[in-house]
Write a protein that holds these residues in place. Structure first.
Motif, mmCIF file in Angstrom:
data_model
loop_
_atom_site.group_PDB
_atom_site.id
_atom_site.type_symbol
_atom_site.label_atom_id
_atom_site.label_comp_id
_atom_site.label_asym_id
_atom_site.label_seq_id
_atom_site.Cartn_x
_atom_site.Cartn_y
_atom_site.Cartn_z
ATOM 1 N N TRP A 32 56.672 16.999 37.877
ATOM 2 C CA TRP A 32 56.192 16.435 36.616
ATOM 3 C C TRP A 32 57.321 16.351 35.589
ATOM 4 C CZ3 TRP A 32 51.914 13.860 36.208
ATOM 5 C CH2 TRP A 32 50.832 14.147 37.058
ATOM 6 N N GLU A 33 58.413 17.056 35.809
ATOM 7 C CA GLU A 33 59.543 17.021 34.878
ATOM 8 C C GLU A 33 59.067 17.303 33.449
ATOM 9 O OE1 GLU A 33 62.390 16.967 36.116
ATOM 10 O OE2 GLU A 33 62.082 16.115 38.111
ATOM 11 N N SER A 67 54.137 9.738 42.036
ATOM 12 C CA SER A 67 55.525 10.187 42.150
ATOM 13 C C SER A 67 55.604 11.682 42.360
ATOM 14 C CB SER A 67 56.318 9.779 40.899
ATOM 15 O OG SER A 67 55.846 10.445 39.747
ATOM 16 N N GLY A 123 52.593 8.170 37.762
ATOM 17 C CA GLY A 123 52.929 9.564 37.503
ATOM 18 C C GLY A 123 52.438 10.484 38.600
ATOM 19 N N SER A 134 62.836 11.479 36.416
ATOM 20 C CA SER A 134 61.622 11.245 37.190
ATOM 21 C C SER A 134 61.821 10.309 38.375
ATOM 22 C CB SER A 134 60.533 10.659 36.279
ATOM 23 O OG SER A 134 60.236 11.550 35.226
ATOM 24 N N THR A 135 62.853 9.474 38.326
ATOM 25 C CA THR A 135 62.971 8.435 39.357
ATOM 26 C C THR A 135 64.311 8.397 40.084
ATOM 27 O OG1 THR A 135 63.758 6.762 37.768
ATOM 28 C CG2 THR A 135 61.366 6.958 38.073
ATOM 29 N N HIS A 177 64.225 10.849 30.510
ATOM 30 C CA HIS A 177 62.977 11.226 31.181
ATOM 31 C C HIS A 177 62.791 10.412 32.452
ATOM 32 C CE1 HIS A 177 58.828 11.665 32.209
ATOM 33 N NE2 HIS A 177 58.410 10.601 31.560
ATOM 34 N N HIS A 224 49.567 14.127 30.976
ATOM 35 C CA HIS A 224 50.742 13.256 31.041
ATOM 36 C C HIS A 224 50.408 11.873 30.490
ATOM 37 C CE1 HIS A 224 53.581 10.541 33.307
ATOM 38 N NE2 HIS A 224 54.423 11.402 32.764
#
Length: 261
Positions: free
Chosen positions: A204-205, A195, A192, A235-236, A231, A161
């Motif tokens: 990890w999306e 999260s 990363g 992720s958030t 993205h 990542h």
């Protein structure tokens, strides 16, 4: 010219321009020589007694100066070899920046929002300047991320990542920008992995990275920026991440760096 002679030659010219502490003057002399290339990478400084005598300072003063330069990543002290000029590295800079963020009473949300703004700008530049070699590197990082998540192997996923996001920054082909933003890769690692640990399985999306790569390959800056925003949304924004985003960034820093406690 010997290292000690170089230092002594510059002593009088610099001494009046820096702080009153003699260690500050030693730092100024040696730092100038290292940054100018007068002391190239791999240079071994003279023995402590010789350098102290040449500069007219005590061992305590010299050791204080060396500690400062080690902290700045310019020197390293190696047992059996002595004090050596190090390879150029952004480790000290990146570490200091991340530590500063940790001490600034910032939330994870504030750090992630700033990371999103910067990476959205960067990916647009990369779309216009990147090469096929850059996209091959990103594709390999994407594949490695996908494989690691499927196994699952969080350590390998974290590394892949970080390589994906670092590869985008390097695809701008602006060395000064890459150096100035080098802490971003360390921040990406910290935020990363943290999260994912805080969110649901599969956090990890992975799929959210593919539109970024596709837009970059097309050289479409607008699409690349939109894909990067998407993205970060993936992720958030989910509810499962909100508690994580509200926690202090320092909590993540210490959880990933237990040795600093």
């Amino acid at each position: 010219m010997a290292t000690a002679d170089l230092a002594r030659e510059q002593w009088s010219g610099i001494a009046g321009q820096v702080g009153v502490l003699k260690s500050d003057r030693v730092v100024a002399v040696l730092e100038q020589q290292i940054l100018s290339g007068a002391l190239p990478t791999g240079t071994v400084l003279p023995k402590e007694n010789d350098l102290c005598e040449s500069l007219g300072v005590s061992r305590t003063v010299l050791r204080d100066a060396v500690r400062v330069l080690v902290a700045r990543g310019l020197l390293s002290v190696r047992q059996g070899r002595g004090t050596v000029v190090t390879e150029p590295s952004d480790d000290a800079f990146s570490g200091a920046m991340v530590a500063l963020l940790a001490r600034a009473n910032l939330s994870m949300r504030e750090v992630m929002e700033s990371r999103e703004m910067l990476e959205t700008l960067i990916v647009g530049i990369a779309a216009e300047t990147g090469t096929e070699d850059d996209w091959v590197r990103l594709e390999k990082a994407y594949d490695a991320l996908s494989d690691a998540v499927a196994q699952p192997d969080s350590e390998a996923a974290n590394q892949a990542h970080a390589e994906f996001h670092t590869g985008i920054m390097e695809a701008t082909h602006r060395p000064a920008l890459t150096l100035m933003l080098s802490p971003m890769s360390k921040i990406a690692v910290l935020t990363g992995l943290a999260s994912v640990q805080a969110g649901p399985t599969g956090g990890w999306e992975v799929e959210a990275h593919l539109p970024i790569l596709e837009a970059l390959r097309k050289g479409d800056a607008a699409a690349a920026r939109e894909a990067m925003r998407a993205h970060f949304v993936a992720s958030t924004r989910p509810a499962s991440y909100q508690d994580f985003l509200d926690q202090p960034f320092a909590s993540t820093y210490f959880s990933q760096n237990p040795s600093v406690l």
